[in-house]
Enzyme design. Structure first.
Site, PDB file in Angstrom:
ATOM      1  N   ARG A 104       0.656  -1.089   0.034  1.00 38.13           N
ATOM      2  CA  ARG A 104       0.115   0.152  -0.331  1.00 38.13           C
ATOM      3  C   ARG A 104       0.941   1.987   0.683  1.00 38.13           C
ATOM      4  O   ARG A 104       0.790   2.560  -0.817  1.00 38.13           O
ATOM      5  CB  ARG A 104      -0.992   0.104   1.175  1.00 38.13           C
ATOM      6  N   LYS A 139       0.956  25.309  -3.826  1.00 36.11           N
ATOM      7  CA  LYS A 139      -0.307  24.022  -3.333  1.00 36.11           C
ATOM      8  C   LYS A 139      -0.332  22.824  -3.750  1.00 36.11           C
ATOM      9  O   LYS A 139      -0.773  21.719  -4.644  1.00 36.11           O
ATOM     10  CB  LYS A 139      -2.180  24.947  -4.679  1.00 36.11           C
ATOM     11  N   LYS A 171       1.607  39.306  -3.985  1.00 32.96           N
ATOM     12  CA  LYS A 171       0.651  39.576  -3.965  1.00 32.96           C
ATOM     13  C   LYS A 171      -0.818  39.926  -4.468  1.00 32.96           C
ATOM     14  O   LYS A 171      -0.101  41.516  -2.826  1.00 32.96           O
ATOM     15  CB  LYS A 171       0.295  37.768  -3.735  1.00 32.96           C
ATOM     16  N   GLU A 201       1.821  39.800  -9.196  1.00 30.39           N
ATOM     17  CA  GLU A 201       0.114  40.018  -9.388  1.00 30.39           C
ATOM     18  C   GLU A 201       0.014  41.147  -9.444  1.00 30.39           C
ATOM     19  O   GLU A 201      -0.327  42.069  -8.796  1.00 30.39           O
ATOM     20  CB  GLU A 201      -0.042  38.736  -8.398  1.00 30.39           C
ATOM     21  N   ASP A 222      -3.335  37.558 -12.744  1.00 34.17           N
ATOM     22  CA  ASP A 222      -4.459  36.443 -12.696  1.00 34.17           C
ATOM     23  C   ASP A 222      -5.727  36.463 -12.729  1.00 34.17           C
ATOM     24  O   ASP A 222      -5.870  37.762 -12.664  1.00 34.17           O
ATOM     25  CB  ASP A 222      -4.031  36.952 -10.836  1.00 34.17           C
TER      26      ASP A 222
END
Length: 293
Positions: A104, A139, A171, A201, A222
């Site tokens: 597994r 992410k 950002k 951004e 973006d």
């Protein structure tokens, strides 16, 4: 198949070791130990149940060897290679208990990373013929970033920054707290070393003009429409790297690439790409013994 440098053992082994410890718990594999005789040997096949791109074979080998150094593995498909549904990826042979104990953990790594590689390859194919590269983001699954970004490379994609210390990425929240784009860029430039790049951004063309005037290495465009992306690329005119981001799909990737952007960043490649269904089957196919002689 891409030209793919393997992950160093020093990176892989601790991750695989922890995964095995998590699965073995306090008493080990009590099911296999109770049912399978200690001297029983087996030969099993790692079979693809879906078509895709394979990634994570070194992790599979580590999982088996850390459980039992007496296990051997014969590859039928190289790392980063394409497989068809029903195709055998590798043959593993050794003590049956050990094979089942490691099964597994080995499959978890192989299915997950192959799923990321397969999804990446799908997007890479969608933008083929254009200059745009498919890149991943931060992410990622905590603790598994290095593996997931490796899988993106296995699928023909490229990596964005690995961590917060790689590069400056200004950002929307940075801009909001700093007060404006120009202030954020100036503060960043005064604080970093000469080899660190700055990306900012923007989601509007007027913001883009301010960023370009202030001087940046890259702009993250973006959630812009295809029309605005094309206009943004024209405005940049080669003065900075252009990166498109936001809800990129297999269907939209081609149109985004056609605008002339340099990069297309896709968060879901690492945070929610479906696994590639791969199983460890008994018995192995009829040719296994011949290949193991």
């Amino acid at each position: 198949m891409t030209s793919l440098a393997p992950l160093p053992q020093i990176i892989m082994e601790p991750i695989v070791r922890y995964a095995l410890l998590e699965d073995l718990g306090r008493a080990g594999d009590i099911t296999s130990d109770a049912i399978i005789p200690a001297d029983c040997k087996a030969t099993l096949a790692l079979n693809a149940r879906q078509a895709g791109v394979v990634a994570g074979l070194d992790l599979v080998m580590f999982a088996f060897l850390l459980v039992d150094p007496g296990i051997s593995m014969q590859l039928r498909c190289p790392e980063g290679g394409k497989v068809s549904a029903g195709e055998t990826i590798a043959i593993v042979s050794g003590p049956a208990r050990s094979l089942l104990t490691a099964e597994r953990t080995a499959l978890n790594f192989l299915c997950k990373l192959s799923g990321i590689a397969t999804a990446t390859a799908t997007l890479v194919n969608a933008v083929r013929g254009y200059n745009a590269k498919i890149v991943c983001t931060r992410k990622t699954t905590p603790g598994l970033r290095v593996l997931e970004k490796y899988a993106v490379r296995a699928g023909g994609g490229a990596n964005h920054r690995f961590a917060l210390d790689d590069a400056v990425l200004i950002k929307d929240n940075h801009i909001a707290i700093a007060g404006d784009i120009r202030t954020a860029i100036e503060r960043a430039r005064s604080a970093i070393g000469h080899m660190v790049k700055i990306e900012v951004e923007v989601d509007r063309l007027d913001q883009l003009e301010i960023a370009l005037t202030a001087g940046v290495d890259a702009v993250l465009l973006d959630n812009m429409s295809v029309e605005d992306l094309a206009q943004a690329v024209a405005m940049v005119g080669g003065r900075a790297i252009t990166e498109a981001s936001g809800r990129v799909t297999r269907e939209s990737a081609t149109a985004i690439a056609a605008t002339g952007v340099d990069l297309i960043s896709v968060g879901w490649l690492t945070h929610s790409a479906p696994i590639l269904d791969i199983g460890l089957d008994m018995p192995a196919d009829r040719n296994c013994n011949r290949h193991l002689n």
